[in-house]
Design a protein around this motif. Structure first.
Motif, PDB file in Angstrom:
ATOM      1  N   TYR A 236       0.801  -1.228   0.000  1.00 16.26           N
ATOM      2  CA  TYR A 236       0.000   0.000   0.000  1.00 16.26           C
ATOM      3  C   TYR A 236       0.833   1.278   0.000  1.00 16.26           C
ATOM      4  CZ  TYR A 236       0.021  -0.105   5.256  1.00 16.26           C
ATOM      5  OH  TYR A 236       0.352  -0.138   6.582  1.00 16.26           O
ATOM      6  N   ASP A 237       2.171   1.151   0.119  1.00 18.55           N
ATOM      7  CA  ASP A 237       3.056   2.297  -0.075  1.00 18.55           C
ATOM      8  C   ASP A 237       3.609   2.363  -1.497  1.00 18.55           C
ATOM      9  OD1 ASP A 237       2.775   3.359   2.435  1.00 18.55           O
ATOM     10  OD2 ASP A 237       4.547   2.383   3.268  1.00 18.55           O
ATOM     11  N   SER A 238       3.204   1.424  -2.351  1.00 16.50           N
ATOM     12  CA  SER A 238       3.814   1.307  -3.676  1.00 16.50           C
ATOM     13  C   SER A 238       3.134   2.186  -4.717  1.00 16.50           C
ATOM     14  CB  SER A 238       3.745  -0.149  -4.152  1.00 16.50           C
ATOM     15  OG  SER A 238       2.413  -0.514  -4.438  1.00 16.50           O
ATOM     16  N   ARG A 239       3.830   2.388  -5.843  1.00 18.06           N
ATOM     17  CA  ARG A 239       3.239   3.083  -6.988  1.00 18.06           C
ATOM     18  C   ARG A 239       2.132   2.234  -7.618  1.00 18.06           C
ATOM     19  NH1 ARG A 239       8.741   4.742  -8.471  1.00 18.06           N
ATOM     20  NH2 ARG A 239       8.739   3.270 -10.206  1.00 18.06           N
ATOM     21  N   ASP A 240       2.289   0.906  -7.550  1.00 17.61           N
ATOM     22  CA  ASP A 240       1.260   0.030  -8.120  1.00 17.61           C
ATOM     23  C   ASP A 240      -0.079   0.222  -7.412  1.00 17.61           C
ATOM     24  OD1 ASP A 240       2.830  -1.049 -10.070  1.00 17.61           O
ATOM     25  OD2 ASP A 240       3.018  -3.035  -9.156  1.00 17.61           O
ATOM     26  N   TYR A 241      -0.059   0.427  -6.104  1.00 16.89           N
ATOM     27  CA  TYR A 241      -1.310   0.656  -5.374  1.00 16.89           C
ATOM     28  C   TYR A 241      -1.996   1.923  -5.886  1.00 16.89           C
ATOM     29  CZ  TYR A 241      -4.513   1.689  -1.523  1.00 16.89           C
ATOM     30  OH  TYR A 241      -5.624   1.987  -0.783  1.00 16.89           O
ATOM     31  N   GLN A 242      -1.204   2.983  -6.050  1.00 15.05           N
ATOM     32  CA  GLN A 242      -1.753   4.229  -6.584  1.00 15.05           C
ATOM     33  C   GLN A 242      -2.297   4.016  -7.999  1.00 15.05           C
ATOM     34  OE1 GLN A 242      -1.797   7.238  -5.059  1.00 15.05           O
ATOM     35  NE2 GLN A 242      -0.420   7.023  -3.322  1.00 15.05           N
ATOM     36  N   GLU A 243      -1.564   3.267  -8.809  1.00 18.98           N
ATOM     37  CA  GLU A 243      -1.977   3.008 -10.181  1.00 18.98           C
ATOM     38  C   GLU A 243      -3.264   2.199 -10.218  1.00 18.98           C
ATOM     39  OE1 GLU A 243      -2.171   2.215 -14.402  1.00 18.98           O
ATOM     40  OE2 GLU A 243      -1.557   3.880 -13.122  1.00 18.98           O
ATOM     41  N   GLY A 244      -3.381   1.211  -9.341  1.00 19.39           N
ATOM     42  CA  GLY A 244      -4.592   0.397  -9.314  1.00 19.39           C
ATOM     43  C   GLY A 244      -5.833   1.222  -9.031  1.00 19.39           C
ATOM     44  N   LEU A 245      -5.740   2.127  -8.058  1.00 18.60           N
ATOM     45  CA  LEU A 245      -6.883   2.970  -7.729  1.00 18.60           C
ATOM     46  C   LEU A 245      -7.196   3.955  -8.855  1.00 18.60           C
ATOM     47  CD1 LEU A 245      -6.373   3.809  -3.939  1.00 18.60           C
ATOM     48  CD2 LEU A 245      -7.668   1.952  -4.983  1.00 18.60           C
ATOM     49  N   ARG A 246      -6.139   4.552  -9.440  1.00 18.84           N
ATOM     50  CA  ARG A 246      -6.361   5.488 -10.539  1.00 18.84           C
ATOM     51  C   ARG A 246      -7.026   4.797 -11.719  1.00 18.84           C
ATOM     52  NH1 ARG A 246      -1.172   7.722  -9.232  1.00 18.84           N
ATOM     53  NH2 ARG A 246      -0.260   6.331 -10.790  1.00 18.84           N
ATOM     54  N   ALA A 247      -6.538   3.605 -12.047  1.00 16.11           N
ATOM     55  CA  ALA A 247      -7.091   2.875 -13.192  1.00 16.11           C
ATOM     56  C   ALA A 247      -8.555   2.525 -12.967  1.00 16.11           C
ATOM     57  CB  ALA A 247      -6.275   1.611 -13.448  1.00 16.11           C
ATOM     58  N   PHE A 248      -8.886   2.135 -11.735  1.00 12.94           N
ATOM     59  CA  PHE A 248     -10.284   1.819 -11.433  1.00 12.94           C
ATOM     60  C   PHE A 248     -11.161   3.050 -11.632  1.00 12.94           C
ATOM     61  CE2 PHE A 248     -13.852   1.729  -8.471  1.00 12.94           C
ATOM     62  CZ  PHE A 248     -14.457   0.532  -8.816  1.00 12.94           C
ATOM     63  N   LYS A 249     -10.725   4.183 -11.096  1.00 10.06           N
ATOM     64  CA  LYS A 249     -11.521   5.416 -11.194  1.00 10.06           C
ATOM     65  C   LYS A 249     -11.624   5.911 -12.630  1.00 10.06           C
ATOM     66  CE  LYS A 249     -10.400   6.785  -6.476  1.00 10.06           C
ATOM     67  NZ  LYS A 249      -9.630   7.712  -5.594  1.00 10.06           N
ATOM     68  N   GLU A 250     -10.545   5.646 -13.429  1.00 10.68           N
ATOM     69  CA  GLU A 250     -10.543   6.088 -14.824  1.00 10.68           C
ATOM     70  C   GLU A 250     -11.108   5.031 -15.768  1.00 10.68           C
ATOM     71  OE1 GLU A 250      -6.464   7.112 -15.510  1.00 10.68           O
ATOM     72  OE2 GLU A 250      -6.482   8.712 -13.993  1.00 10.68           O
ATOM     73  N   LYS A 251     -11.532   3.896 -15.204  1.00 12.53           N
ATOM     74  CA  LYS A 251     -12.155   2.805 -15.951  1.00 12.53           C
ATOM     75  C   LYS A 251     -11.255   2.317 -17.087  1.00 12.53           C
ATOM     76  CE  LYS A 251     -16.837   4.300 -14.802  1.00 12.53           C
ATOM     77  NZ  LYS A 251     -18.171   4.696 -15.289  1.00 12.53           N
ATOM     78  N   ARG A 252     -10.009   2.035 -16.740  1.00  9.17           N
ATOM     79  CA  ARG A 252      -9.059   1.487 -17.708  1.00  9.17           C
ATOM     80  C   ARG A 252      -8.282   0.348 -17.053  1.00  9.17           C
ATOM     81  NH1 ARG A 252      -4.040   3.098 -16.031  1.00  9.17           N
ATOM     82  NH2 ARG A 252      -3.936   5.018 -14.782  1.00  9.17           N
ATOM     83  N   LYS A 253      -7.534  -0.392 -17.856  1.00 12.98           N
ATOM     84  CA  LYS A 253      -6.727  -1.485 -17.343  1.00 12.98           C
ATOM     85  C   LYS A 253      -5.463  -0.925 -16.704  1.00 12.98           C
ATOM     86  CE  LYS A 253      -4.637  -5.895 -18.663  1.00 12.98           C
ATOM     87  NZ  LYS A 253      -4.407  -6.845 -19.763  1.00 12.98           N
TER      88      LYS A 253
END
Length: 259
Positions: A236-253
């Protein structure tokens, strides 16, 4: 607007998930209503509770409301998160809680169902542990719920692939109690509830609490617990965690980098 509906039939209570617009996602509001219903049923000394969705749903629940996850540098699924409250309420409810399931059960909703004392499913049911799709580190107590419900090799496959397990396989693996035709789902579920109500309530309640304590009896050393928490912080401190949430909100993979 109420997100659930409650009903009583003698000593049996029913909670119906009723937020189709969000596929019964486990928002703080919906979970709060379920927990309040359980408190009410406890006060009324009901002897069995059925948790279900509306008939004919394709998704029983889409799982934890991703929009409520913190954006980083804080445990997204800590002791005080809403799903943890709901799982504890189910576990500590003094009488059996029965999950009646048709349709898909995703993410945190999978844990909620598996935390119930008895599970009756239709052929349309499926179960998926989905945090890896978003780079969300599942919590320790949740993993224990999965390990108590299914073989470790099955939990690994479900957690690593995020692919659903269908109804027949879930039944064969012992994850659920009954797999019945859709037209028999209600009759079988409420038949079990009536069987429970006919028995001595104090004995049933004590046996439920005994089983809850015994299932949780998995000793972990302080060093091991700290190691588990440290591993989750890496995610949860990683860039991947941030990317996962952003992708969900932006409706992309999402594009994960392992960092």
């Amino acid at each position: 607007m109420a997100l659930i509906e409650t009903a009583r039939d003698g000593l049996i209570g029913t909670i119906v998930l009723d937020h189709a617009a969000k596929r019964n996602a486990l928002s703080s509001e919906l979970i709060g209503e379920i927990c309040a219903a359980l408190v009410m049923f406890r006060a009324e000394n009901l002897r069995a509770v059925v948790i279900r969705a509306r008939p004919g749903v394709k998704v029983w629940s889409a799982g934890f409301n991703i929009a409520e996850l913190p954006e980083g540098h804080r445990d997204p699924l800590g002791w005080d998160d809403p799903v943890r409250h709901l799982v504890r309420e189910i576990a500590r409810f003094p009488m059996p809680v029965i999950a009646m399931v048709e349709g898909g059960v995703w993410g945190g909703a999978c844990e909620v169902v598996l935390a119930c004392d008895i599970i009756v499913i239709a052929p349309t049911a499926s179960f998926a542990i989905t945090p890896a799709k978003l780079s969300v580190p599942y919590n320790i107590s949740g993993m224990l719920t999965f390990l108590n419900a299914a073989p470790a090799c099955t939990v690994r496959e479900m957690a690593f692939t995020a692919k659903p397990v269908g109804a027949a396989r879930a039944y064969d693996l012992g994850m659920v109690n009954h797999l019945v035709p859709i037209e028999e789902l209600e009759s079988v579920t409420y038949g079990i509830a009536r069987d429970i109500v006919a028995n001595a309530p104090l004995a049933v309640s004590v046996m439920k609490e005994q089983l809850r304590i015994l299932e949780a009896a998995h000793p972990v050393s302080p060093e091991g617990f700290e190691r588990l928490q440290g591993l989750r912080r890496v995610v949860y401190d990683s860039r991947d965690y941030q990317e996962g949430l952003r992708a969900f909100k932006e409706k992309r993979k999402p594009q994960f980098e392992g960092m």
